[in-house]
Enzyme design. Sequence first.
Site, PDB file in Angstrom:
ATOM      1  N   ILE A 169       1.002  -1.118   0.091  1.00  0.00           N
ATOM      2  CA  ILE A 169      -0.058  -0.182  -0.006  1.00  0.00           C
ATOM      3  C   ILE A 169       1.037   1.188  -0.107  1.00  0.00           C
ATOM      4  O   ILE A 169       2.253   1.236   0.072  1.00  0.00           O
ATOM      5  CB  ILE A 169      -0.862  -0.002   1.383  1.00  0.00           C
ATOM      6  CG1 ILE A 169      -2.288   1.059   1.095  1.00  0.00           C
ATOM      7  CG2 ILE A 169      -0.331   0.344   2.437  1.00  0.00           C
ATOM      8  CD1 ILE A 169      -3.204   0.557   2.010  1.00  0.00           C
ATOM      9  N   PHE A 170       0.458   2.379  -0.251  1.00  0.00           N
ATOM     10  CA  PHE A 170       1.165   3.414  -0.394  1.00  0.00           C
ATOM     11  C   PHE A 170       1.674   4.502   0.868  1.00  0.00           C
ATOM     12  O   PHE A 170       1.455   5.591   0.639  1.00  0.00           O
ATOM     13  CB  PHE A 170       0.284   4.542  -1.298  1.00  0.00           C
ATOM     14  CG  PHE A 170      -0.436   3.774  -2.530  1.00  0.00           C
ATOM     15  CD1 PHE A 170       0.296   2.924  -3.555  1.00  0.00           C
ATOM     16  CD2 PHE A 170      -1.933   3.288  -2.273  1.00  0.00           C
ATOM     17  CE1 PHE A 170      -0.335   2.205  -4.387  1.00  0.00           C
ATOM     18  CE2 PHE A 170      -2.452   2.707  -3.357  1.00  0.00           C
ATOM     19  CZ  PHE A 170      -1.678   2.153  -4.317  1.00  0.00           C
ATOM     20  N   HIS A 171       2.236   3.594   1.604  1.00  0.00           N
ATOM     21  CA  HIS A 171       2.800   4.425   2.553  1.00  0.00           C
ATOM     22  C   HIS A 171       4.143   4.148   3.108  1.00  0.00           C
ATOM     23  O   HIS A 171       4.570   3.475   3.965  1.00  0.00           O
ATOM     24  CB  HIS A 171       1.850   4.135   4.170  1.00  0.00           C
ATOM     25  CG  HIS A 171       0.544   4.428   3.961  1.00  0.00           C
ATOM     26  ND1 HIS A 171      -0.560   4.048   4.562  1.00  0.00           N
ATOM     27  CD2 HIS A 171       0.033   5.458   3.185  1.00  0.00           C
ATOM     28  CE1 HIS A 171      -1.713   4.448   4.389  1.00  0.00           C
ATOM     29  NE2 HIS A 171      -1.612   5.359   3.396  1.00  0.00           N
ATOM     30  N   PRO A 172       5.016   4.096   2.228  1.00  0.00           N
ATOM     31  CA  PRO A 172       6.498   3.755   2.298  1.00  0.00           C
ATOM     32  C   PRO A 172       7.306   4.792   3.278  1.00  0.00           C
ATOM     33  O   PRO A 172       6.899   5.959   3.235  1.00  0.00           O
ATOM     34  CB  PRO A 172       7.146   4.032   0.800  1.00  0.00           C
ATOM     35  CG  PRO A 172       6.306   4.894   0.289  1.00  0.00           C
ATOM     36  CD  PRO A 172       4.990   4.691   0.769  1.00  0.00           C
TER      37      PRO A 172
END
Length: 239
Positions: A169-172
């Site tokens: 998901i888009f939380h690096p």
Amino acid sequence: MAFKVRGIRTLNEIAGTLSGKAKMALEFALFRSGPLTMAPSQLGVFWKSDGSQATPNLEYHVQPLSLDKFGDPLHPYPAFTASVCNLRPTSRGHVRVKSPKWDDKPEIDCAYLSTDADRTVAVDALRLTRRIVAQPALAPYVPEEFLPGPGYETDAELAQAAGNIGTTIFHPVGTCKMGRPSDPLAVVDPQLRVIGLEGLSIADASVMPTITSGNTAAPTMMIAEKASAMLRARQQATA
């Protein structure tokens, strides 16, 4: 996880026809409302994968649509997706340079579900989702699981299913970890200054030593506010 439903329309059908697309575009153009004004996930929930968790370690993103994977067309039948995210994963992958050539792609190994703890959370999350969908409130829509499917029952089968359908998901975060100068993995110090390099600070999600237990946008804004205050203080001290 994805579930077919009955007796209600979802974005699968609305966006699956030219007339549906035209209606969405017209609603947006005239009233600035409708599906084109919303994010894909219409419902978010934080919960615990099991009772031993002190705080919620799962986050749900629920969408009134379904597809095989990001970028693929929506399915032609009414369905919804309940994506559940492990907020505190223990698995650790790596990104490594493969050669000195700039155009050679790096080696990326995410190592998802490589720890027993992460596999347990994944199994518990899938079972929890099934219990939620089986509640009376959703019964009128006759939800039918098709991804991964009811055939996955045992712990081993559900862990395998999580690996088959799971994605990032888009939380690096964490590529420029904050820490003490003595920490060999630290990139910035507690004042967000790059260790060993004068005059450069970093103020984004990369400085988080570990991911926050939820979306990263608000914490990143707080980091930026703190960085701004520290920069102002340093400027005033040298003025």
